[in-house]
Design an enzyme around this catalytic site. Sequence first.
Site, PDB file in Angstrom:
ATOM      1  N   LYS A  10      42.112 -26.505  18.944  1.00 45.91           N
ATOM      2  CA  LYS A  10      42.656 -27.637  18.197  1.00 45.91           C
ATOM      3  C   LYS A  10      43.480 -28.502  19.140  1.00 45.91           C
ATOM      4  O   LYS A  10      43.985 -28.045  20.170  1.00 45.91           O
ATOM      5  CB  LYS A  10      43.490 -27.177  17.005  1.00 45.91           C
ATOM      6  N   PRO A  94      41.114 -22.043  27.225  1.00 48.86           N
ATOM      7  CA  PRO A  94      42.146 -21.579  28.167  1.00 48.86           C
ATOM      8  C   PRO A  94      43.306 -20.915  27.448  1.00 48.86           C
ATOM      9  O   PRO A  94      43.652 -21.272  26.325  1.00 48.86           O
ATOM     10  CB  PRO A  94      42.600 -22.872  28.863  1.00 48.86           C
ATOM     11  N   ALA A  96      47.278 -19.812  26.907  1.00 47.16           N
ATOM     12  CA  ALA A  96      48.606 -20.436  27.045  1.00 47.16           C
ATOM     13  C   ALA A  96      48.480 -21.907  27.409  1.00 47.16           C
ATOM     14  O   ALA A  96      49.113 -22.394  28.333  1.00 47.16           O
ATOM     15  CB  ALA A  96      49.450 -19.697  28.090  1.00 47.16           C
ATOM     16  N   ALA A  97      47.637 -22.611  26.639  1.00 51.44           N
ATOM     17  CA  ALA A  97      47.295 -23.990  26.981  1.00 51.44           C
ATOM     18  C   ALA A  97      47.745 -25.012  25.955  1.00 51.44           C
ATOM     19  O   ALA A  97      47.610 -26.212  26.177  1.00 51.44           O
ATOM     20  CB  ALA A  97      45.777 -24.105  27.169  1.00 51.44           C
ATOM     21  N   LEU A  99      46.318 -25.194  22.994  1.00 51.04           N
ATOM     22  CA  LEU A  99      45.096 -25.536  22.261  1.00 51.04           C
ATOM     23  C   LEU A  99      44.834 -24.581  21.094  1.00 51.04           C
ATOM     24  O   LEU A  99      43.782 -24.651  20.465  1.00 51.04           O
ATOM     25  CB  LEU A  99      43.887 -25.525  23.210  1.00 51.04           C
ATOM     26  N   GLY A 102      44.714 -18.501  20.792  1.00 48.35           N
ATOM     27  CA  GLY A 102      45.088 -17.230  20.184  1.00 48.35           C
ATOM     28  C   GLY A 102      45.109 -17.312  18.670  1.00 48.35           C
ATOM     29  O   GLY A 102      44.611 -16.416  17.975  1.00 48.35           O
ATOM     30  N   SER A 104      43.445 -19.402  16.800  1.00 45.08           N
ATOM     31  CA  SER A 104      42.082 -19.563  16.311  1.00 45.08           C
ATOM     32  C   SER A 104      41.328 -18.236  16.342  1.00 45.08           C
ATOM     33  O   SER A 104      40.530 -17.936  15.449  1.00 45.08           O
ATOM     34  CB  SER A 104      41.342 -20.620  17.133  1.00 45.08           C
ATOM     35  N   ASP A 136      50.365 -21.396  13.520  1.00 38.24           N
ATOM     36  CA  ASP A 136      49.139 -22.183  13.594  1.00 38.24           C
ATOM     37  C   ASP A 136      47.933 -21.497  12.957  1.00 38.24           C
ATOM     38  O   ASP A 136      46.877 -22.114  12.798  1.00 38.24           O
ATOM     39  CB  ASP A 136      48.790 -22.496  15.059  1.00 38.24           C
TER      40      ASP A 136
END
Length: 283
Positions: A10, A94, A96-97, A99, A102, A104, A136
Site C-alpha cells: 500500500k 521490501p 521495513a519500507a 509499504l 508485514g 499485508s 494497518d
Amino acid sequence: MEVIEKAPAKINLNLDVLGKRDDGYHEMRMVMTSIDLADHLTFKPLEEDRIVLHSNSGFMPLDERNIVYKTALLVKERFNVTKGVDITIDKQIPIAAGLGGGSSDAAATLRGLNRLWNLGQSLEDLALLGAEIGSDVPYCVHGRTAHATGRGEKIELIEEIPQCWVVLVKPRKGISSWMIFENLNVESLQRYNTEEMLEAIKNHDYEQVAKHAGNALEQVSVEKQPAIKQIKEKMLQFGADAALMSGTGPTIYGLCKHSSRAHRVYNGLKGFCDEVYLVRTLK
C-alpha cells in the site's frame, strides 16, 4: 488442498497526525491505496498442531517473531483450531519500507486461514481481529482505496483513485515506525487537508490527487535519513506528477499519469538506486 492469497503493498496518498492519544497511540487520518507489488502466501494444512513458515527471503525470522506466525497463532487460539498449517511466504515487498508488507502478509494470513479452515468469518470480522495485530492490518484485509482514522484501524472504503503508474524507490537503510513515533512532536508537523484528497478522489480528478498528496511524517523521517529528500527531488526532476514518502518511510513513490513519463522516471532512478520498482495502482 492449498490456499493462495495475494498480499499487495500500500501507499499513503495522504497522512495527517492529529495528536497523541491517552493509550499511547497517535490519532491519524490517512488515505491509502493498494499497488501491484505483492507478496504471495501459500497455506497448506498440517495434521500436527504446529505452525511452519518458509520464505524466499533471508531477512526475516521464520518463528514466533514473524507477524505471519503471530497471526496464525492468534487465529488458532481464537477459533480453537487444533490442526496445523504450513505457510510459504513469497516475499516481493521490501521489508521495513513503509509499504505495509508485514501488515499485508498478516491480512493475507487472516483471509487464507479463514478459507483453509472454513471459519466463516466476514472481511469485517477479520479486520476487527486484525486490529489486535497492527494498525494497518484492518486496511490490508480490505485493500482497495480507503480513508483510515483512529490509529489507522477504522476503515471507510471509498472510490478507487484514477489508475496511474507508481515508481517506488527503497533506500538501503530502513526506518522502523517506533523510531518515528517515539518522541514525535505533533505540534511541529506540517498539516495536510485530508478532505481535499477525498474530494479529488470522489471527482476522479487525477491532477488534484497528485496536487494534494502529502505526508506529515516525511520531514521527521528526512531528518533521520536525508536520502529521502534527495530521491524525492530526483523523482520530480525526472517528471513525476507527485513524489511522496509512504507511511513512516523510507520508501518514496512517484505518481505518473502516462506510461512514457513513468518509464522515464524509473530509468532515471535506476541509475543510482538499487531498489526501484515500476507498478500500477490496483483496480
